[in-house]
Design an enzyme around this catalytic site. Structure first.
Site, mmCIF file in Angstrom:
data_model
loop_
_atom_site.group_PDB
_atom_site.id
_atom_site.type_symbol
_atom_site.label_atom_id
_atom_site.label_comp_id
_atom_site.label_asym_id
_atom_site.label_seq_id
_atom_site.Cartn_x
_atom_site.Cartn_y
_atom_site.Cartn_z
ATOM 1 N N CYS A 15 0.820 -1.213 0.000
ATOM 2 C CA CYS A 15 0.000 0.000 0.000
ATOM 3 C C CYS A 15 0.856 1.265 0.000
ATOM 4 O O CYS A 15 0.383 2.340 -0.376
ATOM 5 C CB CYS A 15 -0.922 0.014 1.216
ATOM 6 S SG CYS A 15 -2.084 -1.365 1.284
ATOM 7 N N VAL A 64 6.180 -21.999 -5.170
ATOM 8 C CA VAL A 64 5.426 -23.247 -5.085
ATOM 9 C C VAL A 64 4.639 -23.405 -6.380
ATOM 10 O O VAL A 64 3.884 -22.525 -6.776
ATOM 11 C CB VAL A 64 4.495 -23.259 -3.865
ATOM 12 C CG1 VAL A 64 3.578 -24.484 -3.899
ATOM 13 C CG2 VAL A 64 5.305 -23.238 -2.577
ATOM 14 N N TYR A 86 -14.885 17.033 20.838
ATOM 15 C CA TYR A 86 -15.123 18.349 20.233
ATOM 16 C C TYR A 86 -14.165 19.384 20.808
ATOM 17 O O TYR A 86 -13.976 19.479 22.026
ATOM 18 C CB TYR A 86 -16.555 18.830 20.468
ATOM 19 C CG TYR A 86 -16.681 20.340 20.266
ATOM 20 C CD1 TYR A 86 -16.542 20.888 18.987
ATOM 21 C CD2 TYR A 86 -16.855 21.199 21.346
ATOM 22 C CE1 TYR A 86 -16.602 22.263 18.799
ATOM 23 C CE2 TYR A 86 -16.926 22.570 21.165
ATOM 24 C CZ TYR A 86 -16.793 23.102 19.890
ATOM 25 O OH TYR A 86 -16.837 24.464 19.703
#
Length: 460
Positions: free
Chosen positions: A47, A84, A432
């Site tokens: 990412c 694999v 807030y």
């Protein structure tokens, strides 16, 4: 008593998280761990690649959480550049190919973890393999793109696709001084949003100097006499390019699993139970980008390729194979991204998702700011909320705005997980202070407006 043998296919987030957690629970005398990684790196942040390419992250190695040597120091037999190629379920063994020596060998297991990740969507179109056309999935991909940017004779970049990777790579190309065109076959960029919210992203990208062309399905990559990319063709136009970046998306890499008949879902990902054990197989687990997971809001499986989920899957798998217990109940589909200073977030269902599962719903959209309107630096944001018709159960939230917008989606993600109604949300005790929020946080303003929409719909 002989030690159990754990084999892991894939050396990134899910695979190595599983290995590390299993090792915490059982020592090497109880559990022998062998992990196979076909690439050059392990335990890294895919990412973060767009931000490395764009220069926000200085060094490639900053994206690497743990090196192969660090894993090996914990008695994990990690075999790099070893792929694999076959799983023998009945014989409980895997065949591997050493990509450097060319030698093949079989390794037995008592327990198997499949963490093969996802592969980029790369349409079979003319010129798609030309020099200068880049996918961005691995660290090697990122380095190859950087090398091309350094050598490019012109400064025209075309990004194919306008999802998360597409918009992030558009920003990276802009930072390198390229003239950027994004070709998007959809109605608006960011198809993970509803089109009305995607339009806000489109407008912002235009304002940043990124040209976005919607309804533009690519038909071919044009090349010059030197074999390098020279342009991108759509049905309606041709776009000159000195570099092309593919951001079309990914799909589960389940080739090995399909070959032996392991169950896959409608999106091509492996199906597991809550413990991440592959359905119908007591000794095989799977996690990360190669699996489908339950959408807790829609009640169906979906494929979401995110490192957050992959690491959680790995932790749970490691606990279970190491003798402990863990479960992964599902997801609500939370994701955030940005393009320059525009923040983009979503969680839960879009309108078309709700329709697809037969839910009736109402919507509300509000405009607010990330801080008190009188406080310096207050920037606008738009919040869209979906709620179930009559019940008012929260179904989804989308947010597009500037500083402080994206992470507000986490409030909605918690509410979705808890099954809250929008009316219950209006009473949430959120933090807030003027530098951080208006008196009524934008998410709560959206909830209040959605409550009104629910009530009106119920009396209609």
């Amino acid at each position: 008593m002989a030690a159990e043998r754990l084999v892991i296919i894939g050396g990134d987030a899910a695979g190595m998280s599983a290995a590390s957690q299993a090792r915490r629970l059982k020592g090497p005398d109880e559990l022998v761990i062998t992990a196979f990684e076909r690439g050059n790196f392990t335990s890294y942040s895919a990412c973060g690649i767009p931000y490395w390419v764009g220069g926000d992250v200085e060094q490639r190695d900053d994206l690497i959480a743990r090196t192969p040597e660090e894993h090996r120091a914990r008695a994990i037999d990690l075999r790099m550049r070893t792929e694999v190629t076959e799983i023998d379920v009945a014989g409980q063994r895997v065949r591997s190919l050493d990509r450097e020596s060319g030698e093949t060998s079989w390794t037995g297991f008592d327990k198997l973890v499949i963490a093969t990740g996802a592969r980029p969507v790369r349409p079979a179109l003319p010129g798609m393999d030309a020099a200068g056309v880049h996918g961005v999935q691995t660290l090697d991909d990122g380095q190859a793109l950087l090398d091309t940017l350094d050598r490019a004779k012109g400064r025209r970049a075309v990004v194919v696709g306008a999802g998360y990777i597409g918009v992030e790579m558009a920003e990276a190309m802009l930072k390198h001084g390229f003239e950027v065109t994004v070709l998007n076959r959809g109605e608006q960029p960011m198809a993970t949003l509803d089109p009305d919210m995607g339009r806000l992203v489109h407008d912002a990208m235009d304002g940043l100097g990124i040209r976005t062309v919607n309804g533009a399905g690519v038909t071919a990559i044009r090349t010059g006499t030197d074999g390098r990319v020279s342009g991108v063709e759509t049905a309606d136009a041709s776009y000159p390019a000195d570099v092309v970046v593919l951001g079309i998306g990914v799909e589960p890499e389940t080739t090995l699993a399909r070959a032996v008949g392991l169950p896959v879902g409608p999106h091509g990902g492996l199906l597991t139970d809550l413990s991440m054990r592959v359905v119908g197989h007591d000794n095989i687990w799977a996690g990360g980008d190669c699996v489908e997971v339950l959408d807790l809001v829609a009640g169906r499986t979906r494929h979401i390729a995110l490192g957050t989920h992959a690491n959680k899957h790995g932790q749970i798998i490691g606990s279970n194979v190491g003798g402990g217990y863990g479960t992964f109940p599902g997801v609500v589909g939370t994701a955030v991204s940005k393009v320059c200073d525009l923040e983009i977030a979503r969680t839960g269902l879009r309108e078309k998702d709700a329709r697809a599962v037969g839910l009736r719903f109402v919507t509300a959209t509000i405009e607010s700011t990330g801080r008190a309107g009188y406080y310096p630096g207050a920037r606008p944001m738009t919040v869209k909320m979906l709620a179930e018709y009559r019940t008012g159960r929260l179904l989804g939230v989308q947010i597009v705005g500037r500083e402080g917008a994206a992470k507000r989606v986490d409030v909605a993600a918690v509410a979705l997980t808890a099954g809250m109604t929008v009316e219950q949300m209006t009473a949430l005790d959120l933090g807030y202070a003027p530098p951080f929020s208006p008196v009524w946080d934008p998410v709560l303003v959206a909830a209040r407006k959605t409550v009104t929409a629910v009530r009106k719909a119920g009396t209609a």
